[in-house]
Write an enzyme that holds these catalytic residues in place. Structure first.
Site, PDB file in Angstrom:
ATOM      1  N   PHE A  74       0.833  -0.991   0.072  1.00 39.47           N
ATOM      2  CA  PHE A  74      -0.002  -0.055  -0.073  1.00 39.47           C
ATOM      3  C   PHE A  74       1.006   1.029  -0.125  1.00 39.47           C
ATOM      4  CE2 PHE A  74       0.823  -1.451   4.210  1.00 39.47           C
ATOM      5  CZ  PHE A  74       1.372  -0.407   4.967  1.00 39.47           C
ATOM      6  N   PHE A  76       2.690   3.973   1.810  1.00 37.12           N
ATOM      7  CA  PHE A  76       3.999   3.864   0.761  1.00 37.12           C
ATOM      8  C   PHE A  76       4.847   2.634   1.635  1.00 37.12           C
ATOM      9  CE2 PHE A  76       2.613   7.840  -0.403  1.00 37.12           C
ATOM     10  CZ  PHE A  76       2.427   7.879  -1.857  1.00 37.12           C
TER      11      PHE A  76
END
Ligand code: CUA
Length: 172
Positions: A74, A76
């Site tokens: 996801f 980051f």
């Protein structure tokens, strides 16, 4: 109608090649169960974080020493951020994204998949070399793309005893 001998030969040769190609598809598909790399497993991206499997990402070591690694990619980061797997045993990675497209590349190996929201990306590989590997996102996913990485630690030993990186050697 007169058909030249050489023309006949080429006509039958072309037909023979087509039959050969179709037969090879039949043999690999039905005989060896080889399919194109289009395995499609879908998942609702909205429920990834509460999913029974992907909501609790991590490593499972099986009785035969192989492992399954469930990963959330996801913005980051990757979850888990540090992955420990056995050495010399098949490791199956299952990855999905709750937001945008990411990449999952294990640097210096052939482990490299695109992670698309709505789909589960899966591949199996065996690490012959113990040590530490870098996992990076290789699909531009936003401002934090360049910091999106994780560590993969391949443990030494047979792998059958688990993922811990034990010092090699020692009689017992
Ligand atoms: Cu995730 Cu780039």
């Amino acid at each position: 109608m007169n058909v030249d001998l050489y023309e006949k030969i080429w006509m039958w040769a072309a037909l023979g090649i087509i039959v050969l190609f179709l037969a090879s598809i039949g043999v690999t598909t039905f005989g060896q169960a080889i399919e194109p790399p289009s395995r499609v497993e879908t998942i609702d991206p909205e429920t990834v974080r509460t999913d029974a499997e992907f909501g609790r990402p991590g490593v499972t070591i099986h009785n035969d020493g192989s492992a399954t690694v469930v990963v959330q990619a996801f913005t980051f980061a990757f979850l888990p951020n540090e992955i420990r797997v056995p050495h010399g045993r098949p490791v199956t990675f299952r990855i999905t994204s709750p937001d945008v497209i990411h990449g999952f590349q294990i640097v210096q190996t052939n482990g490299n998949v695109m992670v698309v929201p709505g789909y589960v990306s899966q591949f199996t590989t065996t690490f012959d070399r113990a040590g530490e590997y870098l996992i990076v996102c290789n699909e531009y996913c936003g401002l934090g793309h360049h910091i999106m990485s994780a560590r993969l630690i391949v443990g030494e030993g047979s792998g059958a005893s688990g993922a811990a990186a034990m010092p090699a050697g020692g009689a017992r």
